[in-house]
Write a protein that holds these residues in place. Structure first.
Motif, mmCIF file in Angstrom:
data_model
loop_
_atom_site.group_PDB
_atom_site.id
_atom_site.type_symbol
_atom_site.label_atom_id
_atom_site.label_comp_id
_atom_site.label_asym_id
_atom_site.label_seq_id
_atom_site.Cartn_x
_atom_site.Cartn_y
_atom_site.Cartn_z
ATOM 1 N N MET A 119 0.832 -1.198 0.000
ATOM 2 C CA MET A 119 0.000 0.000 0.000
ATOM 3 C C MET A 119 0.873 1.257 0.000
ATOM 4 O O MET A 119 0.607 2.216 -0.730
ATOM 5 C CB MET A 119 -0.925 0.013 1.216
ATOM 6 N N TYR A 120 1.938 1.240 0.829
ATOM 7 C CA TYR A 120 2.838 2.394 0.868
ATOM 8 C C TYR A 120 3.574 2.585 -0.449
ATOM 9 O O TYR A 120 3.899 3.710 -0.825
ATOM 10 C CB TYR A 120 3.859 2.242 1.999
ATOM 11 N N PRO A 150 -0.620 2.850 -3.940
ATOM 12 C CA PRO A 150 -1.522 4.004 -3.940
ATOM 13 C C PRO A 150 -1.001 5.189 -3.128
ATOM 14 O O PRO A 150 -1.277 6.332 -3.476
ATOM 15 C CB PRO A 150 -2.809 3.462 -3.309
ATOM 16 N N GLU A 151 -0.263 4.935 -2.081
ATOM 17 C CA GLU A 151 0.227 6.035 -1.244
ATOM 18 C C GLU A 151 1.335 6.847 -1.915
ATOM 19 O O GLU A 151 1.749 7.869 -1.396
ATOM 20 C CB GLU A 151 0.716 5.508 0.107
ATOM 21 N N PHE A 207 -1.722 9.023 -4.456
ATOM 22 C CA PHE A 207 -2.840 9.761 -3.879
ATOM 23 C C PHE A 207 -2.459 11.065 -3.185
ATOM 24 O O PHE A 207 -3.174 12.056 -3.339
ATOM 25 C CB PHE A 207 -3.648 8.870 -2.936
ATOM 26 N N PRO A 208 -1.368 11.137 -2.416
ATOM 27 C CA PRO A 208 -1.036 12.445 -1.811
ATOM 28 C C PRO A 208 -0.775 13.527 -2.856
ATOM 29 O O PRO A 208 -1.203 14.667 -2.680
ATOM 30 C CB PRO A 208 0.216 12.160 -0.985
ATOM 31 N N ASP A 238 2.293 14.372 4.075
ATOM 32 C CA ASP A 238 1.735 13.050 3.797
ATOM 33 C C ASP A 238 2.828 12.098 3.323
ATOM 34 O O ASP A 238 2.883 10.935 3.745
ATOM 35 C CB ASP A 238 0.636 13.164 2.750
ATOM 36 N N TYR A 239 3.721 12.576 2.476
ATOM 37 C CA TYR A 239 4.844 11.725 2.045
ATOM 38 C C TYR A 239 5.788 11.424 3.210
ATOM 39 O O TYR A 239 6.339 10.334 3.293
ATOM 40 C CB TYR A 239 5.601 12.366 0.887
ATOM 41 N N GLU A 262 4.864 11.034 6.302
ATOM 42 C CA GLU A 262 4.187 9.973 7.045
ATOM 43 C C GLU A 262 4.394 8.618 6.373
ATOM 44 O O GLU A 262 4.652 7.613 7.041
ATOM 45 C CB GLU A 262 2.692 10.276 7.144
ATOM 46 N N ASN A 263 4.302 8.588 5.049
ATOM 47 C CA ASN A 263 4.492 7.338 4.320
ATOM 48 C C ASN A 263 5.924 6.822 4.461
ATOM 49 O O ASN A 263 6.147 5.620 4.636
ATOM 50 C CB ASN A 263 4.138 7.525 2.851
ATOM 51 N N LYS A 289 -0.570 16.628 9.343
ATOM 52 C CA LYS A 289 -1.204 16.349 8.051
ATOM 53 C C LYS A 289 -2.688 16.692 8.094
ATOM 54 O O LYS A 289 -3.197 17.401 7.221
ATOM 55 C CB LYS A 289 -1.013 14.882 7.670
#
Length: 134
Positions: A18-19, A22-23, A26-27, A71-72, A74-75, A106
Motif C-alpha cells: 500500500m505504501y 496508492p500512497e 494519492f497524496p 503526507d509523504y 508519514e508514508n 497532516k
C-alpha cells in the motif's frame, strides 16, 4: 501494531505494498486537487475588515504543497518503521514518537485548507455578481 506485523507477514506485505502503490500517487493527486480548488475559488476578500495581503495569499497556496510533503513524510516513516523493514530500537523510538505528530500536522493542514475553501466559496457566492470574491 509493530509486534503484530512482525508475527503476521501477510498483513505486513499488504501494508508495504500500500505504501509503495496508492500512497505514492494519492497524496500528490489530493494536493494538486486542493491547489486547483483554491485557485478556482480565488482567495481574496477581507479578513477582520482588512484586505488579505498578497503574502498571505502565497501562504494559502503553499498549504496544499505542505500537505503533500507531510503526507509523504508519514508514508516514509511508515516504510521505515513497519516490516519488512528492520529498524533499530532507537529508530523505532524516534519514529513512534514522531509519527503521531506528523499525522496531526497532516490532518491540521487538510482541515485548514477545507475551511479556507469553504470560506472563499461562501464569500464568492455572497458577492454581488457571484464571480468576484468579496
Amino acid at each position: 501494531m509493530l509486534g503484530y506485523l512482525k508475527d503476521h507477514p501477510d498483513p505486513a506485505m499488504i501494508l508495504h505494498s500500500m505504501y509503495l502503490g496508492p500512497e505514492l500517487v494519492f497524496p500528490l493527486m489530493l494536493a494538486g486537487l486542493l491547489f486547483c480548488l483554491l485557485r478556482l475559488v480565488g482567495p481574496g476578500g477581507a479578513f477582520f475588515g482588512r484586505p488579505i495581503p498578497p503574502g498571505a495569499t502565497i501562504v494559502i497556496f503553499c498549504l496544499p504543497i505542505l500537505y503533500g510533503i507531510v503526507d509523504y513524510a508519514e508514508n516514509i516513516a511508515g516504510l521505515m518503521l513497519y516490516p519488512p523493514a528492520t529498524p533499530s530500537d532507537a529508530t523505532v523510538t524516534l519514529l513512534s514518537s514522531a509519527l503521531p505528530i506528523i499525522v496531526r500536522l497532516k490532518f491540521l493542514t487538510l482541515i485548514v485548507i477545507v475551511i479556507l475553501l469553504a470560506r472563499f466559496a461562501i464569500f464568492r457566492y455572497l458577492s454581488r455578481d457571484g464571480s468576484e470574491p468579496s
